[in-house]
Design a protein around this motif. Structure first.
Motif, short mmCIF file in Angstrom:
data_model
loop_
_atom_site.label_atom_id
_atom_site.label_comp_id
_atom_site.label_asym_id
_atom_site.label_seq_id
_atom_site.Cartn_x
_atom_site.Cartn_y
_atom_site.Cartn_z
N LYS A 35 -15.59 -1.37 8.41
CA LYS A 35 -16.49 -1.58 7.27
C LYS A 35 -17.81 -2.18 7.74
O LYS A 35 -17.86 -2.95 8.68
CB LYS A 35 -15.88 -2.56 6.25
N GLN A 51 -17.24 5.35 2.19
CA GLN A 51 -16.45 4.16 1.91
C GLN A 51 -16.61 3.06 2.95
O GLN A 51 -16.29 1.91 2.68
CB GLN A 51 -14.97 4.52 1.80
N LEU A 54 -20.47 -0.82 2.36
CA LEU A 54 -20.36 -1.44 1.04
C LEU A 54 -21.50 -2.43 0.81
O LEU A 54 -21.92 -3.12 1.73
CB LEU A 54 -19.05 -2.22 0.93
N TYR A 56 -22.95 -5.94 -0.35
CA TYR A 56 -22.41 -7.31 -0.33
C TYR A 56 -21.91 -7.71 -1.71
O TYR A 56 -20.88 -8.38 -1.84
CB TYR A 56 -23.50 -8.27 0.17
N LYS A 58 -20.40 -6.07 -3.87
CA LYS A 58 -19.05 -5.55 -4.11
C LYS A 58 -18.01 -6.55 -3.60
O LYS A 58 -16.96 -6.72 -4.20
CB LYS A 58 -18.89 -4.20 -3.43
N CYS A 59 -18.32 -7.21 -2.51
CA CYS A 59 -17.41 -8.23 -1.97
C CYS A 59 -17.26 -9.40 -2.93
O CYS A 59 -16.19 -9.98 -3.05
CB CYS A 59 -17.91 -8.74 -0.63
N GLU A 61 -17.26 -9.28 -6.07
CA GLU A 61 -16.48 -8.89 -7.24
C GLU A 61 -14.98 -8.95 -7.00
O GLU A 61 -14.20 -8.87 -7.94
CB GLU A 61 -16.84 -7.45 -7.65
N TYR A 62 -14.57 -9.07 -5.76
CA TYR A 62 -13.15 -9.05 -5.43
C TYR A 62 -12.44 -10.22 -6.10
O TYR A 62 -12.89 -11.36 -6.03
CB TYR A 62 -12.95 -9.11 -3.92
N ASP A 63 -11.36 -9.96 -6.76
CA ASP A 63 -10.60 -10.98 -7.49
C ASP A 63 -9.47 -11.51 -6.60
O ASP A 63 -8.37 -10.96 -6.57
CB ASP A 63 -10.04 -10.38 -8.78
N PHE A 64 -9.75 -12.59 -5.89
CA PHE A 64 -8.77 -13.15 -4.96
C PHE A 64 -7.57 -13.75 -5.71
O PHE A 64 -6.48 -13.81 -5.17
CB PHE A 64 -9.41 -14.22 -4.07
N GLU A 67 -5.09 -10.94 -6.49
CA GLU A 67 -4.42 -10.43 -5.30
C GLU A 67 -4.47 -11.48 -4.20
O GLU A 67 -5.15 -11.32 -3.19
CB GLU A 67 -5.11 -9.14 -4.85
N SER A 69 -3.60 -13.85 -1.05
CA SER A 69 -2.93 -13.62 0.23
C SER A 69 -1.77 -14.61 0.35
O SER A 69 -1.83 -15.72 -0.19
CB SER A 69 -3.89 -13.78 1.39
#
Length: 89
Positions: A35, A51, A54, A56, A58-59, A61-64, A67, A69
């Protein structure tokens, strides 16, 4: 940068929109790079890159929380890696 990406087998590269073309040229030779995250670029323009490139934003927006870890504490037999800067900082 090329030396570090090659030797450390870096998987994600962050760069500014102004450096994107150069980064795309030299990362084409490094299969470890999966990436490229770009700041300061129009997401519509980046979408045409596929793909692997990307924006920045978009990163962000990630819902940690949706999901998370799963923590995996190190074990005595685990391998440790110390990343160095080789004077590039």
């Amino acid at each position: 940068c090329k030396h570090i990406v090659r030797q450390a087998e870096i998987q994600v590269v962050f760069c500014s929109h102004g450096n994107l073309e150069q980064v795309l040229r030299w990362t084409a030779n490094f299969p470890s790079v999966k990436k490229i995250i770009v700041w300061g670029a129009d997401p519509v323009i980046l979408a045409s890159r596929g793909q692997a490139v990307l924006p920045y934003e978009k990163c962000l927006e990630y819902d940690f929380e949706a999901e998370p870890s799963i923590p995996s504490p190190p074990k005595p037999e685990d391998l440790a890696l110390i990343m160095y800067t080789s004077g590039t900082t």
